[in-house]
Design a protein around this motif. Structure first.
Motif, short mmCIF file in Angstrom:
data_model
loop_
_atom_site.label_atom_id
_atom_site.label_comp_id
_atom_site.label_asym_id
_atom_site.label_seq_id
_atom_site.Cartn_x
_atom_site.Cartn_y
_atom_site.Cartn_z
N LEU A 101 0.82 -1.31 -0.02
CA LEU A 101 0.20 0.15 0.17
C LEU A 101 0.78 1.34 -0.03
N LEU A 102 1.86 1.25 0.72
CA LEU A 102 2.78 2.32 1.01
C LEU A 102 3.65 2.59 -0.38
N ALA A 103 4.12 1.60 -1.17
CA ALA A 103 4.79 1.69 -2.50
C ALA A 103 3.65 2.00 -3.44
N GLN A 115 2.31 6.89 -7.17
CA GLN A 115 1.29 7.72 -7.40
C GLN A 115 1.81 9.25 -7.30
N GLU A 116 2.63 9.31 -5.96
CA GLU A 116 3.16 10.70 -5.86
C GLU A 116 4.13 10.86 -6.79
N SER A 117 4.98 10.01 -6.99
CA SER A 117 6.12 10.04 -7.89
C SER A 117 5.52 10.39 -9.38
N GLY A 118 4.56 9.98 -9.52
CA GLY A 118 3.99 10.31 -10.98
C GLY A 118 3.39 11.84 -11.02
N ARG A 119 2.84 12.17 -10.01
CA ARG A 119 2.34 13.58 -9.72
C ARG A 119 3.70 14.69 -10.00
#
Length: 87
Positions: free
Chosen positions: A26-28, A33-37
């Motif tokens: 879940l953390l990964a 997703q945050e990295s994609g943003r």
């Protein structure tokens, strides 16, 4: 053969390991997703920077969930381009 106590201890250990693995997954996923943003924001900033170098810097615009503003100034061949991307 295994006793009931041994089986219960083994199941408890496996369930703890499975919970830890599930939490890690879940953390990964959230980190991905945050990295994609961040990558999308960096690409939008790079695009605005290139446009600013050409003198086509837009004042403010919205692209999907991202807001982008650009400010270009300069003289005598020296240019300052400031780009802000928000989401």
């Amino acid at each position: 053969a295994f006793t009931l106590v041994e089986v219960m201890v083994a199941l408890a250990l496996l369930s703890v390991a499975a919970l830890g693995l599930g939490h890690s997954l879940l953390l990964a996923q959230r980190a991905q997703q945050e990295s994609g943003r961040w990558m999308r924001a960096a690409a939008l900033a790079d695009e605005a920077l290139e446009r600013g170098r050409r003198g086509e810097c837009p004042a403010a615009e919205t692209i999907g969930e991202y807001g982008r503003s650009c400010l270009a100034s300069g003289d005598a061949g020296l240019h300052r381009v400031e780009v802000v991307v928000r989401w």
